[in-house]
Structures are given as C-alpha cells and as structure tokens.
Scaffold this motif. Structure first.
Motif, PDB file in Angstrom:
ATOM      1  N   TYR A 112      54.664  68.505  67.527  1.00 18.70           N
ATOM      2  CA  TYR A 112      54.919  67.537  66.442  1.00 18.70           C
ATOM      3  C   TYR A 112      53.645  66.794  66.033  1.00 18.70           C
ATOM      4  O   TYR A 112      53.410  66.523  64.859  1.00 18.70           O
ATOM      5  CB  TYR A 112      55.992  66.544  66.905  1.00 18.70           C
ATOM      6  N   LYS A 115      51.611  68.968  63.813  1.00 18.43           N
ATOM      7  CA  LYS A 115      52.219  69.028  62.480  1.00 18.43           C
ATOM      8  C   LYS A 115      51.827  67.799  61.648  1.00 18.43           C
ATOM      9  O   LYS A 115      51.473  67.910  60.467  1.00 18.43           O
ATOM     10  CB  LYS A 115      53.736  69.111  62.614  1.00 18.43           C
ATOM     11  N   GLN A 116      51.866  66.632  62.247  1.00 21.15           N
ATOM     12  CA  GLN A 116      51.502  65.407  61.527  1.00 21.15           C
ATOM     13  C   GLN A 116      50.041  65.405  61.119  1.00 21.15           C
ATOM     14  O   GLN A 116      49.687  64.951  60.024  1.00 21.15           O
ATOM     15  CB  GLN A 116      51.813  64.183  62.408  1.00 21.15           C
TER      16      GLN A 116
END
Length: 956
Positions: A112, A115-116
């Motif tokens: 995650y 992804k950010q």
C-alpha cells in the motif's frame, strides 16, 4: 445556650488555613496566667461540646441522602469492574490476533505504501503538465477580457511553482511564468489605453480588479493619465492632419512630419470651422470618458476591495485541472492519513497554545490592511482631481493653437457667431468638467475677437448709412404678434429662457455639477450616453421666420404708400367721403373715418437695426471680456439711427417764421456726441519735422460718414398729401420702438456685463430723447398739413382799433377752426395707413395747438394800431377757438393757453413794470417783444429805445 456558645467562637476559626493550637498559643499572655488558661480550656471544651452536638444533628438530618450516595457509588464501582473485565478480555484477544497475522499485515502495508508513492508521483507529473499548459489558458482568458482571472491564475501558478521548486522542470517554468506576467501587464496597459476613448464599465471594472490583484492600483492611475494625455495629442494631430491634407497640395508624407502648430497653419480658412468642431468633438469624447472613469471611482469608493490570493490549488486550479486531478489530502510520514485522535490532539495543542497570539496578529494585520486601503483611496482621489485640471489645460492648448492659426477677420458674421457658439459651449463644458475658469483660452481670444468686432461694427454702421440713404420709409407689414424674439438673430435668447445659464467668465462662478447630480442643464448628464453638445451649434437655433403679414392674394402686405391708401379703406367709406368732399349726390352726410391701422411702426431699416441688436447681444453673451465694447456698439447703432432720422427730416421742409421746433438738451447732446465720436471727419494738421520742413498731415477721426440728406429717395413733401407727416411718423416712431425694445432687452444685456450699471448709464435718457424727436420733426409737417400760413393774412385784414367791444369773434377764427377740422380728418385717414398710438396722436394735437398759439401771438404782434376794445376782441377770438377745440378733441386742458393770454394781458402792463416782464418772458420772439414794447411805450422814445436794447440783448 448552645447558640451562645456558637456565637462565642472566634471568627478567625472559620478562616482557612487555620491552626487552632498555634492560635491559642498566640493568645497566651506574658507571664502566663494559670487561672486564665484553665478558664479558656473550659470554654473550649464547652464550645467543642456544642459544635459536636450540632455536627451530629446535621449528620442525622442528612443520613438518607448519604445512604443514597453510597448506593450510587457502589453501583458505579460494579460497572467499572465489569468494564475492566471486558477490556482485559479484548486486549487478550487482540494480542492473540496480532501474534497470528503479523507477517501478512506487514506485506500488505508495504504494498500500500508503494501504491501511495506512485500516486503521488503521478500527481506531481500532472501538476507539472498543467503548469506547462497555463500559457494557452492565459491567452484564452485575456482574449475574453477576463484579466482578473488571468492574474489570479498566474499568481497561483507562481505559488505552486514555489512549492514544487525542487523539480528542475519547475525552475524553468518559473522564469516562463514571470515573462507571462510581464506580458499580461502590457496587455492590461493596452486595454487601459483603449478605455480612454471608449469607456465600458464592465471592461474597466475588470482592469481595475486585475491591477488590484497585482497591487499596482496607483501605478494604474498614473498610466491612465499618461494615456489620456497621449490620446489628446495623438487624436488632435491625426484630425488636424486630415483637414490639412484636404486644404493643401503638400505631400502626405511631408505633412506627417510636421508638428501640430504647423499643421494648424496649413488648414484652409474654409475648413477651419469644420476642423475646429471635429477637434472639439474628439476632445469632448476624451473628457466624457474621463468623467465616466471619475464617476466609476466615486461610485466604488465606498466599497472596500480586499485582495486575497489563495495558495491552495483547489481555489482556482479548476480553471486548469479536472476534479480528479486535485491533489489528495496530505499524509503523515508513514503514508497513512492522520487519525481522528491525532487530529484532535493537534487541534487541542494549537488551541491551548496560540489562540491569543494569533488573534492579536490578525487584528494588527487587519488594521494595517485597512490603513493601506484608505491611503490608496486618497491617492486615487487626488490623482483624479488633479487630472481634471491637467486634461482641461491640454484641451485648451490644442484649441488655442488651432484658433490662433486662423484669420477671424475673414469670417462672415454667421461663421463668427458659430465659431463663438462653439468656443462658448466648450468653455461651459470646461467649467463643468473641472470647476475652473478658462482664462487661458478667453484671454488668447480677446484681442482677435475685439479686432473682428471693431471691423464688423464699422461695416454695420456703413451698411446702416446706406440703408438710411435709400430708405423710402414705407411701413414694413409685420404681424401683430411680432416681437424681436421672432427674428432668427434673437434665437439664442429663446434657448437662454428655457435653460438660463451664466457664461463662464472672470466674474462668474458656476458651480461644477457632477455627472450624476448636475441637473438637467449639465452637459455631461444630457450627453452621458450619446451625442455631443456641439451638434447643437451646427443646427440653426432660430428656426424659420414668420413675421410678415400676408394678404388674401398670398403676397406680403405693404400699404403705407399714400397712392395705395384707398385700397385699405372700404368702398362705402370712400363713396361717402367723396360725396362729402364734392357736395353732390344728395344731402351732406357725416364724414366716416376708416378703421385704424393696427401693428407697429417699423421700416425695413428699423428691422435691420433690430436684427443687429440681436447679433450684438448674442456676441455679448459669448464675449464677456469685451461685452462693454459691444454694448457701446449697440449704443452707437441706436444713436446713429436717431441722428440719421433727424438729419434726413430736419431739412425736409422750410421752417415757419412764427415758430421754431424745440430741441431738448438731451437730443442736442446726442447729436453732438454722434458728430464727435461716430461721424467720420478729417482734419489737416501742419507739423515741422526735424529738418525744419513743414509737412501737412490729415487726421481722420470717427467711424462712418454722415448720411446724405439729398432726399433722392423721398418724395417732395410739399407736393405730398400729408406733407411728410406719414414718413416722419414711421421714422420717429420706429426710433421709439427701438428705444422701447432696448429697455426690454436691458435685463438680458446686464447679465452679459461685468458692471450692469453701464447699461443704465448708456440708455437712461433714451426714451426722453426719442420723444423729444417728435417735437423737433412733426411740427413743420403739421403746420403745412393744417395750412396755418393762410391764417396770418386773414388776421392782418382785421381792424383792431375798435371803439366798442364786439360780441362776435373774427372771421379768421372760423377759418382756423375749419383747418383744424380738416386736420382731424387727415389724422383719421393717416391712422388707417400707419398705426398711430394715443400718445402720438396727443403729441400731434399738442404741437398743432402750440403752433396755433404761436400763430395767434405772431398775428397779434403784427397789429399796428389797437385799442383796448381790440385787445378784448383778441381775447374773444382765442377763447372762441379754445371752445371749438375742446369740442373737437378730448385733450384737457388745451395746451399753450397761457402763452397767448399772457401776451395779450402784457399790453395792459404799466410802462414801469414792462422791463421786468420782458426779462422774465424770453419764450417770445424778438419781433413779438418789439411789437409789445412799441405798443406800450409808443409815446416815450427814450423808454422805447431802452426796451429795444433789452430785446436785442435777448435776441443775441
């Protein structure tokens, strides 16, 4: 007792903190008294017992409440134990879950985070791409005149570029954005320059908002004044260059290199007035646009505009970004969004630490911003006020240069008045524009206008002389409703009566009205949206004249000639009068007078002088600095007209010997003044030069030659039916009419003068002067019309040396009465040809009676021998004449009776009193006094010679 114990407790016991032991020790005296201590101890024990009993009583009273509170505490304690058990179980479960899923959770969190980071990178790339596309968006906004939005977008782009300056591409974009901002300011300056010639509220509001965002409002005002001044110079040069090209055969390229003053000299005389009007219209447009700008700032002065530039991309970024391109919320170092707990903690920390400091800082910033706005408003207001005078000065300079390049002497009076109307309107506009007198332009025109008027005035005097020399003194058939304002030359007075206004001059002070509150007379209010005040100058303000009276055949009536007088009398009256005169066709019928003529005694020359009065008053209204010279011109026109009338008719008929026309001192003074100041004269002067040679010079004074009184146009009055009285009435009463109109016009004349008393000084005695003209000119024609010269021979045939008193009057009295009856009929006929007012009729009869009185005295003075009975007959004859005249006219009393009766009674005066009587009655002629002396002192030669010496002295 218990209450007494409680009251005895010291008040310090109830204070906190309180140490009873220490308090009691401080109360011990020195040395210690055991009895006192024992007494205090017992008192304290007693007080303790009372207090304890009171406390226990209160405990017992509150026992129920205490039990309820204990039950509630036990219930809360049980709930807390239950919550503690639940929390313990939950923590144990969480610890077990953490132990079971830790490896999987770490892998998910790592993915995650990557992804950010990728999303953040994509967002940064989109921001860089958007910044690169800003130039195209700016061009679109500027093309749509959305200047404020373009400035906001540029400023926000600069803020974003500053935040992302760690990118190399952003550094390059920062330089490009700065260049774009400079280009935008140039576009704004171009748009501001266009506003000077074509003001639009929406466009100007956008421009001001844009400059406000840039923080350059004061600079914008400086640029505005510079552009307006530049527009005045550019537009003036271009317009004059066009007219110069049409007037000259020069090469256009050569004209394009000439400065403005040389171009003005190139403009031809025929194109000067159109060029001047076009130039003033262009300058009017610039002044009007500036007043609109001035009004816009006055309207928005009360509205405080605050400049606030938002740095968040979401404020104006939607202009260049889509909603999905808006950057996501800021994240913490772990890449996760801040939790609610962290947010609340941060807010609590901020609220607890700096609320007061931030409030004070905001107050200081607000006060500084308000002060800055107020100073900015004051600067703009001062700039706008100073710009009014500066712009008007530039306008005056351009007009003055063009006017000085022309030769006003070549103008016709219509062109000159149109030129003055244009300048006058411009001066009024300037007065309203800036509230200042236009002394620069007025002073520059004063010399030229004075020179033009002097030449024009001499030409008008010469024209008046020519008209008077060729005037036939026929009645000009104007309508009964005629007035000077019916003439085109008085059209300017119609406009002034509708909206009176003072002409700006050195003495006048017209309050400057603003565009929104100046009233209906304000030029800027009337032409705020469309048109110019100078278009009225191009239109004929007087309209069409309709002053002449029409007859049934469609032609103009002109019936003042004696040959055509019968056309104005009905046929029945003519037939009746013919029978009366011939004595045929039946019994004699009473004479029927024709209907009196109505209207005004005006000749063609009178109408011409009246038109000149209108032009002169118009010039006075437009030329205040030389209004006194123009007023003198009006006075000279009137006096020369009166002078010419007197000169033409004073020598028309031979004077009778028994009576001379009387001239008032005012009339004599007027004639002498005209001879001295107006009539052209030449004088030979001998001078000796430096070498001793004698030279002769001719000095010419005056303005115009005296009119020729050769009577080439007028008929021979001896052969005329009315012996010239018809023409004299027209001439003299036209002078009276002109004098009355001048009195009526005096209020308008005084408005144009710096000193209104000058008009009263010039025209104070004019009515008495023209009335005395009647006495001077009517008398000879009246005598010829009556035929009094036939009466004196009849009087000489009467024998006055009677021996007894007669009761019957003499025959010559009947002849004289018949002549006066004929005069009455002639006057009635004359009243049907020309209008005769009652005062004119009274004047004619008074002169006739005056002439008859002198005739009686003259006839009585020719008597050689006369007795007292003859003197009684003289009195009877004159009394009979008076009685007949009282029946003929309604004049009471008949004038000059004392003149006759005093002369007859003088024959009865003793010789000793005769000298005093002769000295006191100089109204009689020398021959009449000589006859009286000879009759009274006929027997004393010495006394007769003495009296003759006195008479000769009177004659001299």
């Amino acid at each position: 007792a218990d209450q007494g114990g409680l009251d005895a407790i010291y008040e310090e016991t109830y204070s906190e903190p309180f140490d009873p032991s220490l308090y009691e020790l401080t109360r011990l005296g020195d040395p210690c008294d055991q009895a006192g201590i024992d007494r205090d101890r017992k008192l304290l024990l007693q007080q303790l017992t009372v207090v304890s009993k009171k406390v226990f009583k209160l405990i017992l009273d509150r026992q129920t409440d205490c039990t309820a509170q204990l039950d509630h505490i036990i219930s809360v304690q049980m709930d807390l134990l239950e919550c503690l058990s639940t929390c313990t179980t939950s923590r144990q479960s969480l610890a077990r879950a953490k132990h079971q899923f830790v490896n999987c959770s770490l892998g998910i969190l790592a993915g995650y985070r990557r992804k950010q980071q990728a999303l953040s990178l994509v967002q940064n790339l989109k921001i860089i791409q958007t910044l690169q596309k800003t130039g195209h968006r700016l061009e679109t906004l500027l093309a749509q005149d959305k200047y404020s939005e373009a400035i906001k977008l540029l400023l926000e782009c600069q803020v974003v570029a500053h935040n992302y300056k760690h990118f190399t591409a952003i550094k390059q974009l920062t330089v490009k954005l700065q260049d774009t901002l400079v280009m935008t300011e140039e576009t704004l300056d171009t748009a501001l320059a266009k506003v000077c010639m074509n003001f639009d509220t929406t466009t100007y509001s956008k421009i001001q908002e844009a400059y406000d965002l840039l923080g350059k409002t004061q600079t914008a005002m400086d640029q505005l004044l510079m552009h307006i001044t530049s527009s005045i110079h550019t537009r003036s040069w271009s317009l004059v260059q066009v007219h110069a090209a049409m007037s000259s055969c020069c090469n256009p390229e050569e004209l394009a290199r000439r400065p403005y003053p040389e171009l003005c000299h190139t403009v031809g005389q025929q194109l000067f007035l159109p060029c001047l009007i076009d130039l003033i219209k262009v300058l009017w447009d610039i002044m009007l646009n500036y007043r609109k700008i001035y009004s816009w700032h006055q309207t928005h002065a009360a509205q405080s505009r605050e400049t606030k530039i938002l740095a968040e991309p979401g404020a104006l970024w939607p202009l260049v970004l889509d909603e999905k391109d808006v950057p996501p919320p800021e994240r913490n170092l772990c890449g996760t969004e801040p939790t609610q707990k962290d947010t609340v903690a941060d807010e609590g920390q901020e609220e607890g630490g700096g609320d007061d400091g931030k409030a004070q800082e905001n107050d200081r910033n607000s006060e500084a911003h308000t002060l800055e706005l107020e100073l900015q408003k004051q600067y703009i207001s001062k700039k706008l006020d100073s710009g009014l005078g500066r712009i008007w000065q530039e306008v005056q300079t351009k007009v003055r240069i063009l006017v000085h390049s022309s030769n006003l002497k070549q103008f016709s009076i219509e062109q000159f008045i149109r030129f003055l109307d244009t300048i006058h309107t411009l001066l009024q506009v300037g007065k309203e524009f800036c509230g200042h007198d236009s002394e620069t332009l007025q002073d520059s025109l004063q010399k030229q206008c004075l020179s033009y008027f002097q030449a024009y005035h001499v030409a008008r005097l010469d024209e008046l002389k020519t008209h008077l020399e060729n005037e036939g003194w026929a009645l000009c058939p104007v309508k009964l409703s005629f007035s000077p304002r019916s003439l085109i030359e008085f059209g300017h007075m119609k406009l002034s009566l509708k909206s009176p206004s003072k002409t700006p001059s050195k003495r006048s002070s017209i309050s400057s009205s603003s565009e929104t509150g100046g009233g209906t007379g304000s030029y800027f209010v009337r032409y705020w949206s469309d048109g110019t005040p100078f278009e009225e100058v191009l239109r004929d303000s007087g309209g069409d004249e309709d002053i002449l009276m029409l007859v049934d055949g469609g032609g103009f009536e002109n019936e003042s000639s004696e040959d055509e007088e019968n056309e104005t009398v009905p046929a029945s009256i003519l037939e009746n009068n013919a029978i009366l005169m011939t004595g045929t066709n039946g019994p004699r019928q009473p004479w029927t007078p024709p209907p009196p003529r109505q209207g005004f005694c005006l000749a063609n020359t009178t109408l011409m002088v009246l038109r000149q009065f209108g032009r002169y008053i118009h010039l006075m209204k437009l030329l205040h600095p030389i209004s006194s010279e123009i007023l003198l011109g009006i006075k000279q026109l009137f006096e020369f007209y009166v002078y010419s009338v007197y000169k033409v008719f004073s020598s028309s008929l031979p004077q009778d010997s028994w009576i001379k026309p009387r001239m008032s001192s005012n009339l004599t003074s007027l004639l002498d003044n005209v001879e001295r100041e107006i009539v052209l004269k030449s004088k030979q002067v001998n001078e000796v030069d430096g070498e001793g040679n004698q030279t002769t010079h001719e000095i010419i004074s005056g303005l115009v030659r005296a009119p020729n009184t050769g009577m080439a146009v007028l008929p021979n009055f001896e052969e005329c039916k009315y012996k010239g009285l018809l023409e004299k009435i027209l001439a003299v009463e036209s002078c009276v009419y002109l004098s009355g109109q001048l009195v009526t016009l005096l209020p308008h004349v005084k408005e144009c003068l710096q000193d209104g008393s000058l008009a009263d000084q010039y025209f104070a005695d004019q009515m008495s002067i023209v009335h005395s003209l009647r006495d001077s000119l009517y008398l000879t024609s009246i005598n010829k019309l009556i035929g009094l010269h036939h009466v004196i021979p009849a009087m000489t045939k009467i024998k006055w040396d009677l021996k007894e008193v007669h009761s019957q009057h003499s025959e010559y009295v009947d002849l004289l009465v018949k002549l006066f009856h004929d005069l009455s009929q002639r006057l009635e006929q004359l009243a049907g040809i020309v209008p005769i007012e009652p005062d004119v009729r009274t004047c004619i009869w008074s002169l006739a009676f005056q002439s008859a009185a002198h005739l009686f005295v003259e006839g009585f003075s020719t008597v050689k021998k006369c007795t007292n009975e003859g003197r009684a007959l003289m009195q009877l004859d004159y009394r009979q004449f008076i009685l007949k005249m009282e029946k003929l006219t309604d004049i009471r009393p008949i004038p000059c009776q004392e003149f006759v009766t005093a002369y007859i009674k003088a024959f009865y005066i003793p010789e000793s009193e005769l000298e005093a009587w002769v000295e006191g009655h100089r109204e009689y002629s020398a021959s009449q006094l000589t006859a009286l002396v000879n009759a009274v002192a006929y027997s004393n030669n010495k006394a007769r010679q003495k009296f003759e010496t006195i008479v000769n002295k009177i004659r001299r």
